[in-house]
Design a protein around this motif. Structure first.
Motif, PDB file in Angstrom:
ATOM      1  N   VAL A   1       0.907  -1.191   0.002  1.00 13.88           N
ATOM      2  CA  VAL A   1       0.000  -0.068  -0.007  1.00 13.88           C
ATOM      3  C   VAL A   1       0.889   1.009   0.093  1.00 13.88           C
ATOM      4  CG1 VAL A   1      -1.746   1.274   1.246  1.00 13.88           C
ATOM      5  CG2 VAL A   1      -1.767  -1.258   1.102  1.00 13.88           C
ATOM      6  N   VAL A   2       0.405   2.207  -0.873  1.00 18.41           N
ATOM      7  CA  VAL A   2       1.082   3.484  -1.035  1.00 18.41           C
ATOM      8  C   VAL A   2       0.193   4.558  -0.352  1.00 18.41           C
ATOM      9  CG1 VAL A   2       2.384   5.436  -2.298  1.00 18.41           C
ATOM     10  CG2 VAL A   2       2.418   3.012  -3.021  1.00 18.41           C
ATOM     11  N   ASN A   3       0.478   5.185   0.732  1.00 14.01           N
ATOM     12  CA  ASN A   3      -0.508   6.154   1.290  1.00 14.01           C
ATOM     13  C   ASN A   3       0.131   7.584   1.241  1.00 14.01           C
ATOM     14  OD1 ASN A   3      -2.521   7.450   2.958  1.00 14.01           O
ATOM     15  ND2 ASN A   3      -1.228   6.806   4.840  1.00 14.01           N
ATOM     16  N   GLY A   4      -0.787   8.549   0.546  1.00  8.43           N
ATOM     17  CA  GLY A   4      -0.295   9.876   0.693  1.00  8.43           C
ATOM     18  C   GLY A   4      -0.953  10.834   1.653  1.00  8.43           C
ATOM     19  N   LEU A   5      -1.781  10.218   2.322  1.00 15.86           N
ATOM     20  CA  LEU A   5      -2.405  10.959   3.544  1.00 15.86           C
ATOM     21  C   LEU A   5      -1.395  11.330   4.709  1.00 15.86           C
ATOM     22  CD1 LEU A   5      -6.062   9.105   3.656  1.00 15.86           C
ATOM     23  CD2 LEU A   5      -5.237  11.522   2.649  1.00 15.86           C
TER      24      LEU A   5
ATOM     25  N   SER B   1       1.787 -11.071   5.662  1.00 18.02           N
ATOM     26  CA  SER B   1       1.491 -11.210   4.467  1.00 18.02           C
ATOM     27  C   SER B   1       2.735 -10.710   3.663  1.00 18.02           C
ATOM     28  CB  SER B   1       0.268 -10.365   3.800  1.00 18.02           C
ATOM     29  OG  SER B   1       0.645  -8.980   3.884  1.00 18.02           O
ATOM     30  N   ASN B   2       3.925 -10.320   4.169  1.00 23.41           N
ATOM     31  CA  ASN B   2       5.184  -9.891   3.289  1.00 23.41           C
ATOM     32  C   ASN B   2       4.938  -8.727   2.498  1.00 23.41           C
ATOM     33  OD1 ASN B   2       7.753 -10.023   3.051  1.00 23.41           O
ATOM     34  ND2 ASN B   2       7.571 -11.128   1.158  1.00 23.41           N
ATOM     35  N   ALA B   3       3.880  -7.976   2.781  1.00 27.12           N
ATOM     36  CA  ALA B   3       3.501  -6.640   2.024  1.00 27.12           C
ATOM     37  C   ALA B   3       4.163  -5.335   2.620  1.00 27.12           C
ATOM     38  CB  ALA B   3       2.106  -6.379   2.129  1.00 27.12           C
ATOM     39  N   ARG B   4       4.388  -4.422   1.728  1.00 19.64           N
ATOM     40  CA  ARG B   4       5.068  -3.158   2.221  1.00 19.64           C
ATOM     41  C   ARG B   4       4.081  -2.161   2.388  1.00 19.64           C
ATOM     42  NH1 ARG B   4       9.125  -1.325  -2.125  1.00 19.64           N
ATOM     43  NH2 ARG B   4       9.564   0.318  -0.433  1.00 19.64           N
ATOM     44  N   ILE B   5       4.227  -1.237   3.422  1.00 18.88           N
ATOM     45  CA  ILE B   5       3.350   0.188   3.588  1.00 18.88           C
ATOM     46  C   ILE B   5       4.434   1.316   3.148  1.00 18.88           C
ATOM     47  CG2 ILE B   5       2.492   1.539   5.264  1.00 18.88           C
ATOM     48  CD1 ILE B   5       1.522  -0.833   6.797  1.00 18.88           C
ATOM     49  N   ILE B   6       3.922   2.371   2.362  1.00 16.22           N
ATOM     50  CA  ILE B   6       4.788   3.256   2.107  1.00 16.22           C
ATOM     51  C   ILE B   6       3.977   4.678   2.575  1.00 16.22           C
ATOM     52  CG2 ILE B   6       6.018   4.745   0.362  1.00 16.22           C
ATOM     53  CD1 ILE B   6       6.744   2.232  -1.099  1.00 16.22           C
ATOM     54  N   ASP B   7       4.217   5.280   3.583  1.00 12.12           N
ATOM     55  CA  ASP B   7       3.537   6.634   3.682  1.00 12.12           C
ATOM     56  C   ASP B   7       4.550   7.643   3.210  1.00 12.12           C
ATOM     57  OD1 ASP B   7       1.309   5.741   5.507  1.00 12.12           O
ATOM     58  OD2 ASP B   7       2.889   5.060   6.889  1.00 12.12           O
ATOM     59  N   ILE B   8       3.928   8.208   2.081  1.00 12.67           N
ATOM     60  CA  ILE B   8       4.459   9.209   1.461  1.00 12.67           C
ATOM     61  C   ILE B   8       4.928  10.490   2.005  1.00 12.67           C
ATOM     62  CG2 ILE B   8       5.023  10.485  -0.728  1.00 12.67           C
ATOM     63  CD1 ILE B   8       2.841   8.592  -2.071  1.00 12.67           C
ATOM     64  N   ARG B   9       4.196  10.831   2.921  1.00 14.33           N
ATOM     65  CA  ARG B   9       4.139  12.034   3.794  1.00 14.33           C
ATOM     66  C   ARG B   9       4.702  12.021   4.871  1.00 14.33           C
ATOM     67  NH1 ARG B   9      -1.357  14.443   1.839  1.00 14.33           N
ATOM     68  NH2 ARG B   9      -0.736  16.323   0.969  1.00 14.33           N
ATOM     69  N   LYS B  10       5.499  10.676   5.255  1.00 19.88           N
ATOM     70  CA  LYS B  10       6.101  10.647   6.475  1.00 19.88           C
ATOM     71  C   LYS B  10       7.306  11.558   6.125  1.00 19.88           C
ATOM     72  CE  LYS B  10       6.605   7.913  10.210  1.00 19.88           C
ATOM     73  NZ  LYS B  10       5.678   7.961  11.247  1.00 19.88           N
ATOM     74  N   PRO B  11       7.768  12.446   7.206  1.00 18.90           N
ATOM     75  CA  PRO B  11       8.779  13.272   7.072  1.00 18.90           C
ATOM     76  C   PRO B  11      10.087  12.693   6.919  1.00 18.90           C
ATOM     77  CG  PRO B  11       7.153  14.059   8.857  1.00 18.90           C
ATOM     78  CD  PRO B  11       7.077  12.556   8.583  1.00 18.90           C
ATOM     79  N   LYS B  12      10.970  13.342   6.157  1.00 16.29           N
ATOM     80  CA  LYS B  12      12.398  12.728   5.931  1.00 16.29           C
ATOM     81  C   LYS B  12      13.182  12.818   7.440  1.00 16.29           C
ATOM     82  CE  LYS B  12      13.590  14.304   1.218  1.00 16.29           C
ATOM     83  NZ  LYS B  12      14.745  15.068   0.547  1.00 16.29           N
ATOM     84  N   PRO B  13      14.018  11.858   7.672  1.00 16.82           N
ATOM     85  CA  PRO B  13      14.955  12.018   8.982  1.00 16.82           C
ATOM     86  C   PRO B  13      15.784  13.245   8.905  1.00 16.82           C
ATOM     87  CG  PRO B  13      15.301   9.864   7.857  1.00 16.82           C
ATOM     88  CD  PRO B  13      14.460  10.850   6.944  1.00 16.82           C
ATOM     89  N   PHE B  14      16.001  13.956  10.055  1.00 15.66           N
ATOM     90  CA  PHE B  14      16.644  15.095  10.221  1.00 15.66           C
ATOM     91  C   PHE B  14      17.776  15.084   9.453  1.00 15.66           C
ATOM     92  CE2 PHE B  14      19.637  17.901  12.576  1.00 15.66           C
ATOM     93  CZ  PHE B  14      19.084  18.799  12.269  1.00 15.66           C
ATOM     94  N   GLY B  15      18.527  14.111   9.619  1.00 16.37           N
ATOM     95  CA  GLY B  15      19.753  14.224   9.018  1.00 16.37           C
ATOM     96  C   GLY B  15      19.960  14.216   7.262  1.00 16.37           C
ATOM     97  N   ALA B  16      18.650  13.791   6.794  1.00 17.92           N
ATOM     98  CA  ALA B  16      18.509  14.071   5.251  1.00 17.92           C
ATOM     99  C   ALA B  16      17.985  15.187   4.970  1.00 17.92           C
ATOM    100  CB  ALA B  16      17.655  12.830   4.996  1.00 17.92           C
ATOM    101  N   LEU B  17      17.772  16.041   5.771  1.00 19.71           N
ATOM    102  CA  LEU B  17      17.244  17.420   5.217  1.00 19.71           C
ATOM    103  C   LEU B  17      18.295  18.376   5.052  1.00 19.71           C
ATOM    104  CD1 LEU B  17      14.391  17.761   7.911  1.00 19.71           C
ATOM    105  CD2 LEU B  17      14.202  17.451   5.571  1.00 19.71           C
ATOM    106  N   HIS B  18      17.925  19.348   4.009  1.00 22.57           N
ATOM    107  CA  HIS B  18      18.592  20.312   3.621  1.00 22.57           C
ATOM    108  C   HIS B  18      18.325  21.736   3.890  1.00 22.57           C
ATOM    109  CE1 HIS B  18      19.407  17.132   0.711  1.00 22.57           C
ATOM    110  NE2 HIS B  18      20.479  17.416   0.778  1.00 22.57           N
TER     111      HIS B  18
END
Length: 351
Positions: free
Chosen positions: A102-106, A123-140
Protein backbone atom coordinates in the motif's frame (compact mmCIF):
# COMPACT_ATOMS: atom_id res chain seq x y z
CA UNK A 1 6.30 -0.62 -13.89
CA UNK A 2 4.46 -2.70 -11.30
CA UNK A 3 0.68 -2.90 -11.43
CA UNK A 4 -1.48 -0.83 -9.07
CA UNK A 5 -5.10 -0.11 -8.21
CA UNK A 6 -6.32 3.19 -6.81
CA UNK A 7 -8.77 3.66 -3.93
CA UNK A 8 -11.09 6.68 -4.16
CA UNK A 9 -13.96 5.76 -1.78
CA UNK A 10 -16.72 7.22 -3.92
CA UNK A 11 -14.84 10.49 -4.47
CA UNK A 12 -13.49 9.83 -7.98
CA UNK A 13 -15.44 12.67 -9.60
CA UNK A 14 -14.55 15.20 -6.88
CA UNK A 15 -11.55 17.43 -6.23
CA UNK A 16 -10.65 15.28 -3.22
CA UNK A 17 -9.44 12.60 -5.66
CA UNK A 18 -6.83 14.81 -7.33
CA UNK A 19 -4.11 12.23 -6.59
CA UNK A 20 -6.13 9.64 -8.49
CA UNK A 21 -6.78 12.13 -11.29
CA UNK A 22 -3.07 12.71 -11.78
CA UNK A 23 -2.34 8.98 -11.93
CA UNK A 24 -5.19 8.31 -14.34
CA UNK A 25 -3.81 10.97 -16.69
CA UNK A 26 -0.17 9.92 -16.36
CA UNK A 27 1.84 7.48 -14.28
CA UNK A 28 5.54 6.87 -14.69
CA UNK A 29 6.04 4.79 -11.54
CA UNK A 30 3.06 2.38 -11.53
CA UNK A 31 0.85 0.89 -14.24
CA UNK A 32 -2.69 1.64 -13.13
CA UNK A 33 -4.98 -1.32 -13.82
CA UNK A 34 -8.14 -0.24 -11.98
CA UNK A 35 -9.90 2.12 -9.60
CA UNK A 36 -12.08 1.10 -6.64
CA UNK A 37 -15.02 3.52 -6.40
CA UNK A 38 -18.55 2.31 -5.71
CA UNK A 39 -20.15 5.47 -7.09
CA UNK A 40 -18.74 5.00 -10.60
CA UNK A 41 -18.40 1.21 -10.89
CA UNK A 42 -18.69 -0.04 -14.44
CA UNK A 43 -17.21 3.12 -15.96
CA UNK A 44 -13.82 3.88 -17.43
CA UNK A 45 -11.86 6.05 -14.99
CA UNK A 46 -10.75 8.37 -17.78
CA UNK A 47 -14.33 8.95 -18.90
CA UNK A 48 -15.34 9.85 -15.34
CA UNK A 49 -12.41 12.23 -15.12
CA UNK A 50 -12.64 14.13 -18.39
CA UNK A 51 -14.64 12.08 -20.89
CA UNK A 52 -11.56 10.39 -22.42
CA UNK A 53 -11.36 6.60 -22.24
CA UNK A 54 -8.05 5.34 -20.85
CA UNK A 55 -8.74 1.65 -20.46
CA UNK A 56 -8.78 1.83 -16.64
CA UNK A 57 -11.92 0.11 -15.31
CA UNK A 58 -13.71 1.31 -12.18
CA UNK A 59 -14.92 -1.49 -9.92
CA UNK A 60 -17.14 -1.39 -6.86
CA UNK A 61 -15.08 -3.29 -4.30
CA UNK A 62 -11.70 -4.75 -3.42
CA UNK A 63 -12.66 -8.31 -4.32
CA UNK A 64 -13.16 -7.25 -7.94
CA UNK A 65 -10.00 -5.17 -7.89
CA UNK A 66 -7.87 -8.03 -6.59
CA UNK A 67 -8.85 -10.10 -9.63
CA UNK A 68 -6.64 -7.66 -11.59
CA UNK A 69 -3.63 -9.02 -9.66
CA UNK A 70 -2.24 -5.66 -8.50
CA UNK A 71 1.11 -5.48 -6.74
CA UNK A 72 0.23 -2.12 -5.18
CA UNK A 73 -2.81 -0.37 -3.77
CA UNK A 74 -2.64 3.44 -3.87
CA UNK A 75 -4.67 5.76 -1.65
CA UNK A 76 -5.92 8.17 -4.30
CA UNK A 77 -7.59 10.90 -2.25
CA UNK A 78 -6.39 13.98 -0.41
CA UNK A 79 -9.02 14.54 2.27
CA UNK A 80 -9.45 17.66 4.40
CA UNK A 81 -6.95 17.32 7.23
CA UNK A 82 -5.45 14.21 5.64
CA UNK A 83 -7.61 11.71 7.56
CA UNK A 84 -8.51 8.27 6.30
CA UNK A 85 -12.17 7.64 5.36
CA UNK A 86 -13.33 4.64 7.39
CA UNK A 87 -14.45 2.70 4.33
CA UNK A 88 -11.02 3.15 2.78
CA UNK A 89 -9.30 1.74 5.87
CA UNK A 90 -11.36 -1.41 5.42
CA UNK A 91 -10.13 -1.69 1.83
CA UNK A 92 -6.53 -1.15 2.94
CA UNK A 93 -6.87 -4.01 5.42
CA UNK A 94 -8.10 -6.32 2.67
CA UNK A 95 -5.17 -5.34 0.45
CA UNK A 96 -2.59 -6.00 3.16
CA UNK A 97 -4.23 -9.29 4.13
CA UNK A 98 -3.84 -10.46 0.52
CA UNK A 99 -0.20 -9.39 0.30
CA UNK A 100 -0.81 -6.26 -1.78
CA UNK A 101 1.51 -3.41 -0.76
CA UNK A 102 0.00 0.00 0.00
CA UNK A 103 1.11 3.52 -0.90
CA UNK A 104 -0.53 6.16 1.30
CA UNK A 105 -0.34 9.88 0.61
CA UNK A 106 -2.45 11.03 3.55
CA UNK A 107 -1.10 12.61 6.72
CA UNK A 108 -2.78 9.76 8.63
CA UNK A 109 0.15 7.33 8.58
CA UNK A 110 -0.52 3.62 8.27
CA UNK A 111 2.74 2.72 10.00
CA UNK A 112 1.31 4.35 13.14
CA UNK A 113 -1.48 1.74 13.19
CA UNK A 114 -0.19 -1.50 14.81
CA UNK A 115 -2.89 -3.62 13.19
CA UNK A 116 -1.86 -2.47 9.71
CA UNK A 117 1.81 -3.07 10.41
CA UNK A 118 1.01 -6.58 11.68
CA UNK A 119 -1.06 -7.38 8.58
CA UNK A 120 1.73 -6.21 6.30
CA UNK A 121 4.32 -8.26 8.18
CA UNK A 122 2.18 -11.38 8.07
CA UNK A 123 1.60 -11.18 4.30
CA UNK A 124 5.04 -9.82 3.37
CA UNK A 125 3.46 -6.61 2.01
CA UNK A 126 4.99 -3.14 2.21
CA UNK A 127 3.54 0.11 3.55
CA UNK A 128 4.83 3.38 2.11
CA UNK A 129 3.59 6.54 3.82
CA UNK A 130 4.73 9.14 1.31
CA UNK A 131 4.16 12.05 3.66
CA UNK A 132 6.27 10.56 6.43
CA UNK A 133 8.84 13.31 7.10
CA UNK A 134 12.45 12.73 6.11
CA UNK A 135 14.90 11.97 8.93
CA UNK A 136 16.55 15.12 10.25
CA UNK A 137 19.93 14.11 8.87
CA UNK A 138 18.54 13.88 5.33
CA UNK A 139 17.12 17.41 5.29
CA UNK A 140 18.79 20.37 3.60
CA UNK A 141 18.93 23.95 4.83
CA UNK A 142 18.90 26.85 2.35
CA UNK A 143 22.43 27.91 1.38
CA UNK A 144 22.06 30.54 -1.32
CA UNK A 145 23.51 28.23 -3.96
CA UNK A 146 20.36 28.83 -6.01
CA UNK A 147 21.73 32.30 -6.77
CA UNK A 148 24.49 30.73 -8.87
CA UNK A 149 22.04 28.89 -11.12
CA UNK A 150 21.63 30.47 -14.55
CA UNK A 151 18.85 28.17 -15.78
CA UNK A 152 15.49 29.99 -16.02
CA UNK A 153 13.12 28.94 -13.22
CA UNK A 154 9.35 29.28 -13.69
CA UNK A 155 6.92 28.81 -10.80
CA UNK A 156 3.45 27.48 -11.57
CA UNK A 157 1.38 29.15 -8.87
CA UNK A 158 -2.39 29.11 -8.33
CA UNK A 159 -4.87 31.52 -6.82
CA UNK A 160 -6.26 28.59 -4.77
CA UNK A 161 -5.82 24.88 -4.08
CA UNK A 162 -6.79 22.08 -6.47
CA UNK A 163 -6.65 24.14 -9.65
CA UNK A 164 -4.34 21.99 -11.75
CA UNK A 165 -0.90 23.41 -11.01
CA UNK A 166 0.80 20.03 -11.31
CA UNK A 167 -1.15 19.13 -14.45
CA UNK A 168 -0.29 22.48 -16.04
CA UNK A 169 3.37 21.97 -15.15
CA UNK A 170 3.46 18.52 -16.74
CA UNK A 171 1.67 19.72 -19.87
CA UNK A 172 4.23 22.49 -20.20
CA UNK A 173 7.06 19.96 -19.92
CA UNK A 174 5.39 17.97 -22.69
CA UNK A 175 4.91 20.86 -25.13
CA UNK A 176 8.45 22.02 -24.43
CA UNK A 177 9.85 18.59 -25.29
CA UNK A 178 7.87 18.48 -28.52
CA UNK A 179 9.47 21.81 -29.47
CA UNK A 180 13.01 20.73 -28.65
CA UNK A 181 13.16 22.48 -25.27
CA UNK A 182 14.39 20.39 -22.33
CA UNK A 183 12.21 21.33 -19.34
CA UNK A 184 12.27 19.55 -15.98
CA UNK A 185 9.56 19.74 -13.31
CA UNK A 186 10.31 19.90 -9.58
CA UNK A 187 7.46 18.11 -7.81
CA UNK A 188 6.31 19.39 -4.42
CA UNK A 189 3.43 17.01 -3.66
CA UNK A 190 2.79 13.31 -3.24
CA UNK A 191 1.17 12.91 -6.65
CA UNK A 192 4.28 14.19 -8.40
CA UNK A 193 6.29 11.44 -6.72
CA UNK A 194 3.65 8.83 -7.53
CA UNK A 195 3.73 9.85 -11.18
CA UNK A 196 7.44 9.09 -11.26
CA UNK A 197 8.98 12.49 -10.55
CA UNK A 198 12.75 12.32 -10.14
CA UNK A 199 13.45 15.71 -8.55
CA UNK A 200 11.48 17.29 -5.75
CA UNK A 201 10.18 16.90 -2.23
CA UNK A 202 6.82 16.81 -0.47
CA UNK A 203 6.16 20.33 0.71
CA UNK A 204 3.58 19.73 3.42
CA UNK A 205 5.49 16.92 5.14
CA UNK A 206 8.69 18.94 5.46
CA UNK A 207 9.66 20.81 8.62
CA UNK A 208 9.12 24.49 7.96
CA UNK A 209 12.77 25.40 8.59
CA UNK A 210 13.82 23.08 5.75
CA UNK A 211 11.20 23.80 3.07
CA UNK A 212 13.39 26.43 1.43
CA UNK A 213 16.47 24.22 1.59
CA UNK A 214 14.72 21.14 0.18
CA UNK A 215 13.40 23.25 -2.69
CA UNK A 216 16.80 24.73 -3.41
CA UNK A 217 18.48 21.32 -3.20
CA UNK A 218 16.01 19.77 -5.67
CA UNK A 219 16.52 22.56 -8.21
CA UNK A 220 20.32 22.58 -7.91
CA UNK A 221 20.51 18.78 -8.14
CA UNK A 222 18.24 18.78 -11.19
CA UNK A 223 20.29 21.46 -12.97
CA UNK A 224 23.58 19.70 -12.24
CA UNK A 225 22.42 16.25 -13.32
CA UNK A 226 20.10 17.08 -16.23
CA UNK A 227 21.37 20.45 -17.53
CA UNK A 228 17.84 21.46 -18.60
CA UNK A 229 16.94 24.52 -20.64
CA UNK A 230 14.22 25.37 -18.13
CA UNK A 231 13.03 24.34 -14.66
CA UNK A 232 9.33 24.39 -13.70
CA UNK A 233 8.29 24.46 -10.04
CA UNK A 234 4.99 22.81 -9.10
CA UNK A 235 3.16 25.17 -6.74
CA UNK A 236 1.13 24.24 -3.68
CA UNK A 237 -1.96 25.94 -2.25
CA UNK A 238 -1.86 29.70 -2.96
CA UNK A 239 -0.10 32.82 -1.73
CA UNK A 240 -3.16 33.97 0.22
CA UNK A 241 -5.13 30.80 0.97
CA UNK A 242 -5.58 31.08 4.77
CA UNK A 243 -5.67 27.30 5.30
CA UNK A 244 -2.10 26.98 4.04
CA UNK A 245 -0.52 30.00 2.38
CA UNK A 246 2.33 28.93 0.10
CA UNK A 247 4.19 30.11 -2.94
CA UNK A 248 6.54 32.75 -1.58
CA UNK A 249 9.15 30.01 -1.14
CA UNK A 250 9.14 29.34 -4.87
CA UNK A 251 9.73 33.00 -5.65
CA UNK A 252 12.31 33.79 -2.98
CA UNK A 253 14.04 30.54 -2.04
CA UNK A 254 13.60 28.84 -5.42
CA UNK A 255 14.76 31.82 -7.45
CA UNK A 256 11.73 31.82 -9.75
CA UNK A 257 11.63 35.13 -11.59
CA UNK A 258 8.75 34.09 -13.85
CA UNK A 259 5.30 32.72 -13.03
CA UNK A 260 2.52 30.94 -14.85
CA UNK A 261 -0.57 31.72 -12.80
CA UNK A 262 -3.42 29.18 -12.62
CA UNK A 263 -6.86 30.64 -11.93
CA UNK A 264 -10.50 29.50 -11.82
CA UNK A 265 -12.64 32.49 -12.87
CA UNK A 266 -15.86 30.97 -11.55
CA UNK A 267 -14.45 30.12 -8.12
CA UNK A 268 -15.39 32.84 -5.63
CA UNK A 269 -14.13 31.57 -2.26
CA UNK A 270 -10.98 29.76 -1.17
CA UNK A 271 -11.73 26.04 -1.58
CA UNK A 272 -15.40 26.99 -2.09
CA UNK A 273 -15.71 27.93 1.58
CA UNK A 274 -17.25 31.39 2.22
CA UNK A 275 -15.84 31.44 5.76
CA UNK A 276 -12.32 31.34 4.35
CA UNK A 277 -12.84 34.52 2.38
CA UNK A 278 -13.09 35.61 -1.23
CA UNK A 279 -10.29 34.95 -3.68
CA UNK A 280 -8.76 38.31 -4.70
CA UNK A 281 -8.84 39.41 -8.30
CA UNK A 282 -6.36 38.09 -10.84
CA UNK A 283 -4.96 41.61 -11.23
CA UNK A 284 -4.37 41.79 -7.47
CA UNK A 285 -2.53 38.45 -7.49
CA UNK A 286 -0.33 39.57 -10.37
CA UNK A 287 0.56 42.74 -8.44
CA UNK A 288 1.41 40.69 -5.34
CA UNK A 289 3.70 38.42 -7.34
CA UNK A 290 5.40 41.48 -8.81
CA UNK A 291 6.03 42.73 -5.28
CA UNK A 292 8.05 39.55 -4.74
CA UNK A 293 10.22 40.49 -7.70
CA UNK A 294 8.70 38.02 -10.18
CA UNK A 295 6.73 38.51 -13.38
CA UNK A 296 3.60 36.65 -14.42
CA UNK A 297 4.34 35.60 -18.00
CA UNK A 298 1.30 33.43 -18.65
CA UNK A 299 -2.09 32.41 -17.30
CA UNK A 300 -3.69 28.96 -17.21
CA UNK A 301 -7.44 28.85 -16.72
CA UNK A 302 -9.17 26.16 -14.68
CA UNK A 303 -12.54 25.96 -16.42
CA UNK A 304 -14.58 24.48 -13.55
CA UNK A 305 -18.16 25.69 -13.80
CA UNK A 306 -17.56 27.26 -17.22
CA UNK A 307 -19.26 26.49 -20.49
CA UNK A 308 -16.97 26.27 -23.50
CA UNK A 309 -18.12 29.72 -24.58
CA UNK A 310 -17.46 31.21 -21.14
CA UNK A 311 -13.99 29.68 -21.01
CA UNK A 312 -13.16 31.18 -24.41
CA UNK A 313 -14.48 34.57 -23.26
CA UNK A 314 -12.32 34.49 -20.13
CA UNK A 315 -9.31 33.52 -22.22
CA UNK A 316 -9.81 36.42 -24.60
CA UNK A 317 -10.56 38.88 -21.80
CA UNK A 318 -7.42 38.03 -19.80
CA UNK A 319 -5.24 38.16 -22.91
CA UNK A 320 -6.51 41.66 -23.65
CA UNK A 321 -6.36 42.80 -20.02
CA UNK A 322 -2.86 41.58 -19.21
CA UNK A 323 -1.23 41.25 -22.62
CA UNK A 324 0.19 37.79 -21.91
CA UNK A 325 -0.62 34.29 -23.26
CA UNK A 326 -3.60 32.51 -21.69
CA UNK A 327 -4.16 28.76 -21.99
CA UNK A 328 -6.99 26.33 -21.26
CA UNK A 329 -4.87 23.33 -20.20
CA UNK A 330 -7.49 20.60 -19.85
CA UNK A 331 -9.46 21.42 -22.99
CA UNK A 332 -6.91 22.91 -25.38
CA UNK A 333 -3.53 22.17 -23.81
CA UNK A 334 -0.79 24.67 -23.03
CA UNK A 335 0.18 25.58 -26.59
CA UNK A 336 -0.31 29.34 -26.06
CA UNK A 337 2.44 29.23 -23.40
CA UNK A 338 5.06 27.77 -25.74
CA UNK A 339 6.31 31.18 -26.99
CA UNK A 340 6.96 32.11 -23.36
CA UNK A 341 9.16 29.06 -22.88
CA UNK A 342 10.92 29.82 -26.15
CA UNK A 343 11.61 33.40 -25.07
CA UNK A 344 12.93 32.36 -21.66
CA UNK A 345 15.32 29.80 -23.07
CA UNK A 346 16.29 31.74 -26.18
CA UNK A 347 15.78 28.51 -28.08
CA UNK A 348 13.83 28.67 -31.37
CA UNK A 349 10.88 26.30 -31.41
CA UNK A 350 11.73 22.96 -32.97
CA UNK A 351 15.50 23.33 -32.54
Amino acid sequence: METAIILTAGLLSTGDAKTAHGLIRESGRYRIVGVVDHQHAGSDAGEVLDGRSRGIPVVSNMEEALLMAPRWCIVGVATLGGKFPDSMLADVRIALERGVSVVNGLHDFLVDRPDMVALAAASNARIIDIRKPKPFGALHFWTGEINRINTPVVAVIGTDCSLGKRTTSKLMVRIAAAAGIHAEMIYTGQTGWLQGGKYGFIFDSTLNDFVSGELEHAIVQCVREENPDLVLLEGQSALRNPSGPAGAELLRSGGAKHVVLVHAPKRKYYEHNPEWGEIPSLASEIELIAAYGAQVVGIAINTEGCTAAEAADFQQHYQQQFGIPVSLPLTDGCGPLLPVLQALTGKPVGV
